[in-house]
Design a protein around this motif. Sequence first.
Motif, PDB file in Angstrom:
ATOM      1  N   THR A 102      39.483  96.827  -8.945  1.00  0.00           N
ATOM      2  CA  THR A 102      38.098  96.968  -9.313  1.00  0.00           C
ATOM      3  C   THR A 102      37.712  95.813  -8.871  1.00  0.00           C
ATOM      4  OG1 THR A 102      38.513  98.461 -11.391  1.00  0.00           O
ATOM      5  CG2 THR A 102      36.457  97.315 -11.053  1.00  0.00           C
ATOM      6  N   THR A 103      36.752  95.592  -7.885  1.00  0.00           N
ATOM      7  CA  THR A 103      36.266  94.416  -7.620  1.00  0.00           C
ATOM      8  C   THR A 103      34.549  94.802  -7.493  1.00  0.00           C
ATOM      9  OG1 THR A 103      36.097  95.061  -5.072  1.00  0.00           O
ATOM     10  CG2 THR A 103      37.828  93.779  -6.007  1.00  0.00           C
ATOM     11  N   PHE A 104      33.992  93.633  -7.323  1.00  0.00           N
ATOM     12  CA  PHE A 104      32.592  93.696  -7.597  1.00  0.00           C
ATOM     13  C   PHE A 104      31.852  92.511  -6.465  1.00  0.00           C
ATOM     14  CE2 PHE A 104      27.816  92.592  -9.089  1.00  0.00           C
ATOM     15  CZ  PHE A 104      27.600  93.921  -9.313  1.00  0.00           C
ATOM     16  N   SER A 105      31.200  93.033  -5.540  1.00  0.00           N
ATOM     17  CA  SER A 105      30.755  91.963  -4.316  1.00  0.00           C
ATOM     18  C   SER A 105      29.435  91.405  -4.626  1.00  0.00           C
ATOM     19  CB  SER A 105      31.147  92.699  -3.199  1.00  0.00           C
ATOM     20  OG  SER A 105      32.699  92.770  -2.917  1.00  0.00           O
ATOM     21  N   VAL A 106      29.188  90.503  -4.454  1.00  0.00           N
ATOM     22  CA  VAL A 106      27.886  89.733  -4.505  1.00  0.00           C
ATOM     23  C   VAL A 106      27.587  88.943  -3.548  1.00  0.00           C
ATOM     24  CG1 VAL A 106      26.167  88.403  -5.894  1.00  0.00           C
ATOM     25  CG2 VAL A 106      28.006  89.684  -6.990  1.00  0.00           C
ATOM     26  N   THR A 150      22.066  79.217  -5.909  1.00  0.00           N
ATOM     27  CA  THR A 150      23.518  78.978  -6.651  1.00  0.00           C
ATOM     28  C   THR A 150      23.585  80.174  -7.669  1.00  0.00           C
ATOM     29  OG1 THR A 150      23.147  76.823  -6.681  1.00  0.00           O
ATOM     30  CG2 THR A 150      24.814  77.531  -8.185  1.00  0.00           C
ATOM     31  N   VAL A 151      24.777  80.999  -7.602  1.00  0.00           N
ATOM     32  CA  VAL A 151      25.032  82.300  -8.609  1.00  0.00           C
ATOM     33  C   VAL A 151      25.978  81.992  -9.677  1.00  0.00           C
ATOM     34  CG1 VAL A 151      24.566  83.539  -6.479  1.00  0.00           C
ATOM     35  CG2 VAL A 151      26.745  82.816  -6.743  1.00  0.00           C
ATOM     36  N   THR A 152      26.501  80.814  -9.627  1.00  0.00           N
ATOM     37  CA  THR A 152      27.592  80.525 -10.377  1.00  0.00           C
ATOM     38  C   THR A 152      27.387  81.031 -11.974  1.00  0.00           C
ATOM     39  OG1 THR A 152      28.128  78.472  -9.243  1.00  0.00           O
ATOM     40  CG2 THR A 152      29.151  78.473 -11.356  1.00  0.00           C
ATOM     41  N   ASP A 153      26.281  80.528 -12.527  1.00  0.00           N
ATOM     42  CA  ASP A 153      26.317  80.998 -13.909  1.00  0.00           C
ATOM     43  C   ASP A 153      25.875  82.370 -13.972  1.00  0.00           C
ATOM     44  OD1 ASP A 153      25.985  78.195 -14.781  1.00  0.00           O
ATOM     45  OD2 ASP A 153      23.725  78.378 -14.722  1.00  0.00           O
ATOM     46  N   TRP A 154      25.375  83.191 -13.255  1.00  0.00           N
ATOM     47  CA  TRP A 154      25.285  84.857 -13.377  1.00  0.00           C
ATOM     48  C   TRP A 154      26.946  85.311 -13.038  1.00  0.00           C
ATOM     49  CZ3 TRP A 154      21.285  83.896  -9.113  1.00  0.00           C
ATOM     50  CH2 TRP A 154      20.147  83.567  -9.673  1.00  0.00           C
ATOM     51  N   VAL A 155      27.656  84.906 -12.240  1.00  0.00           N
ATOM     52  CA  VAL A 155      28.928  85.436 -11.864  1.00  0.00           C
ATOM     53  C   VAL A 155      29.959  85.172 -13.312  1.00  0.00           C
ATOM     54  CG1 VAL A 155      30.895  84.906 -10.513  1.00  0.00           C
ATOM     55  CG2 VAL A 155      28.704  85.048  -9.287  1.00  0.00           C
ATOM     56  N   ARG A 156      29.665  83.782 -13.784  1.00  0.00           N
ATOM     57  CA  ARG A 156      30.398  83.481 -14.953  1.00  0.00           C
ATOM     58  C   ARG A 156      30.062  84.430 -16.066  1.00  0.00           C
ATOM     59  NH1 ARG A 156      30.488  76.696 -15.307  1.00  0.00           N
ATOM     60  NH2 ARG A 156      32.190  76.523 -13.543  1.00  0.00           N
ATOM     61  N   ALA A 157      28.851  84.757 -16.294  1.00  0.00           N
ATOM     62  CA  ALA A 157      28.585  85.597 -17.546  1.00  0.00           C
ATOM     63  C   ALA A 157      28.895  86.966 -17.103  1.00  0.00           C
ATOM     64  CB  ALA A 157      26.896  85.527 -17.489  1.00  0.00           C
ATOM     65  N   PHE A 158      28.991  87.362 -15.784  1.00  0.00           N
ATOM     66  CA  PHE A 158      29.528  88.877 -15.519  1.00  0.00           C
ATOM     67  C   PHE A 158      30.830  88.805 -15.814  1.00  0.00           C
ATOM     68  CE2 PHE A 158      31.178  91.854 -12.527  1.00  0.00           C
ATOM     69  CZ  PHE A 158      30.406  93.109 -12.825  1.00  0.00           C
ATOM     70  N   ASP A 181      24.866  96.039 -15.185  1.00  0.00           N
ATOM     71  CA  ASP A 181      25.002  94.759 -15.929  1.00  0.00           C
ATOM     72  C   ASP A 181      24.800  93.706 -15.161  1.00  0.00           C
ATOM     73  OD1 ASP A 181      26.024  96.597 -17.958  1.00  0.00           O
ATOM     74  OD2 ASP A 181      28.097  96.150 -17.343  1.00  0.00           O
ATOM     75  N   PHE A 182      25.050  93.494 -14.137  1.00  0.00           N
ATOM     76  CA  PHE A 182      24.759  92.482 -13.329  1.00  0.00           C
ATOM     77  C   PHE A 182      23.289  92.319 -13.297  1.00  0.00           C
ATOM     78  CE2 PHE A 182      24.216  89.614  -9.733  1.00  0.00           C
ATOM     79  CZ  PHE A 182      25.222  88.482  -9.912  1.00  0.00           C
ATOM     80  N   ALA A 183      22.551  93.294 -12.851  1.00  0.00           N
ATOM     81  CA  ALA A 183      21.208  93.213 -13.126  1.00  0.00           C
ATOM     82  C   ALA A 183      20.471  92.714 -14.313  1.00  0.00           C
ATOM     83  CB  ALA A 183      20.494  94.697 -12.560  1.00  0.00           C
ATOM     84  N   GLU A 184      20.945  93.204 -15.240  1.00  0.00           N
ATOM     85  CA  GLU A 184      20.578  92.692 -16.765  1.00  0.00           C
ATOM     86  C   GLU A 184      20.863  91.029 -16.852  1.00  0.00           C
ATOM     87  OE1 GLU A 184      18.710  94.508 -19.221  1.00  0.00           O
ATOM     88  OE2 GLU A 184      18.424  95.652 -17.524  1.00  0.00           O
ATOM     89  N   ILE A 185      21.958  90.767 -16.245  1.00  0.00           N
ATOM     90  CA  ILE A 185      22.354  89.345 -16.189  1.00  0.00           C
ATOM     91  C   ILE A 185      21.241  88.519 -15.740  1.00  0.00           C
ATOM     92  CG2 ILE A 185      23.996  87.836 -15.801  1.00  0.00           C
ATOM     93  CD1 ILE A 185      26.229  89.686 -16.467  1.00  0.00           C
ATOM     94  N   VAL A 186      21.088  89.020 -14.493  1.00  0.00           N
ATOM     95  CA  VAL A 186      20.176  87.876 -13.712  1.00  0.00           C
ATOM     96  C   VAL A 186      18.748  88.063 -14.313  1.00  0.00           C
ATOM     97  CG1 VAL A 186      21.681  87.776 -11.737  1.00  0.00           C
ATOM     98  CG2 VAL A 186      19.701  89.595 -11.806  1.00  0.00           C
ATOM     99  N   GLY A 187      18.315  89.022 -15.083  1.00  0.00           N
ATOM    100  CA  GLY A 187      17.165  89.243 -15.276  1.00  0.00           C
ATOM    101  C   GLY A 187      16.166  89.781 -14.585  1.00  0.00           C
ATOM    102  N   ASP A 216      28.159  94.962  -3.257  1.00  0.00           N
ATOM    103  CA  ASP A 216      27.608  95.841  -4.305  1.00  0.00           C
ATOM    104  C   ASP A 216      25.916  95.556  -4.411  1.00  0.00           C
ATOM    105  OD1 ASP A 216      29.877  97.536  -5.028  1.00  0.00           O
ATOM    106  OD2 ASP A 216      30.821  95.444  -5.388  1.00  0.00           O
ATOM    107  N   VAL A 217      25.660  94.209  -4.688  1.00  0.00           N
ATOM    108  CA  VAL A 217      24.347  93.868  -4.807  1.00  0.00           C
ATOM    109  C   VAL A 217      23.983  92.654  -3.901  1.00  0.00           C
ATOM    110  CG1 VAL A 217      24.333  94.698  -7.122  1.00  0.00           C
ATOM    111  CG2 VAL A 217      25.042  92.314  -6.733  1.00  0.00           C
ATOM    112  N   SER A 218      22.996  92.207  -3.520  1.00  0.00           N
ATOM    113  CA  SER A 218      22.674  91.051  -2.675  1.00  0.00           C
ATOM    114  C   SER A 218      21.592  90.430  -3.065  1.00  0.00           C
ATOM    115  CB  SER A 218      22.513  91.734  -1.239  1.00  0.00           C
ATOM    116  OG  SER A 218      22.204  90.546  -0.465  1.00  0.00           O
ATOM    117  N   ILE A 219      21.552  89.206  -3.397  1.00  0.00           N
ATOM    118  CA  ILE A 219      20.438  88.199  -3.857  1.00  0.00           C
ATOM    119  C   ILE A 219      19.792  88.038  -2.648  1.00  0.00           C
ATOM    120  CG2 ILE A 219      19.702  86.437  -4.867  1.00  0.00           C
ATOM    121  CD1 ILE A 219      22.425  86.438  -6.547  1.00  0.00           C
TER     122      ILE A 219
END
Length: 283
Positions: A92-96, A103-111, A277-283, A140-143
């Motif tokens: 199970t992987t999730f690619s961003v 900088t995506v560090t905080d979102w990735v850590r929360a996820f 879940d990732f979308a909820e984290i990034v707001g 899976d998602v792209s910022i």
Amino acid sequence: MDLDLRKLRYFVVLAEELNFGRAAGRLHIAQPVLSRQIRALEDELHVRLFVRDKRSTELTAAGRQLLDDGKPLLAAAEALKRRVAQAARGTTTFSVGFMPGITVTDWVRAFGTQHPDVEVELVRTTWNNQVDVLRDGRVDVSIVRLPIDQRGLKVRPMFTEPRVAVLPADHRLAGKESIEIVDLAAEHLLNEPGAVPEWRDISVQLRDGTAPPARGYTSIEEKLEDVASGQGIAIIPKSTSEYYRRPDVTQVPVGDIGPNHVCLAWIAPRRSPLIHDFAEIVG
């Protein structure tokens, strides 16, 4: 009638090359084979896709429509194969995907805290591929940074940030506290003109028809090299200019251009709980 994805792939390559010899070379098949496959596709669709004479090959209106619709379809098929292969491996992987300066560090850590059993993969993207990586299944998602082609995507706004003009350190406007877009009217812009409509409206080069073809940069580093060497100027998000600071390049705020919009994007039909879940984290 079921659409043959192999024939569709042959068509897309030919539509990109508009030359049977080059397209056959890319596909590693003989040119007569390609010709037969295209004719078969035209017969199946009951339309003519190309107009061909001794000097050129051009798309018909039907061909242009098939190209617009066919490329996302092929990308979706590739993405499906990747996800099925991943499931078969039991991983199970999730690619961003993320653009330079973000900088995506905080979102990735929360996820990761929510999903400790999921391996997160990060993919650095560019202006040219920030949507492609979604369509072909690499992420899976792209910022993303707007503008993008939003067809088939779910796009959720995240935040905005100002844009700045990036200039050679010895440029006539270097050191200014702020400039207006009209101050850049005579400059050669290294961005795609459509990305900076304010400049497009006042550009001397575009008015006189002297603008050279836009170069397809694969990285911000390449663009900054051209800025430093005096090849032109660029309009980029402030965070990107600050992240990639260098002594031979300077930044100046542009007071009358709109901000850059940063959004989270994913393929609209996907209903993955991980995407939610990732979308909820990034707001």
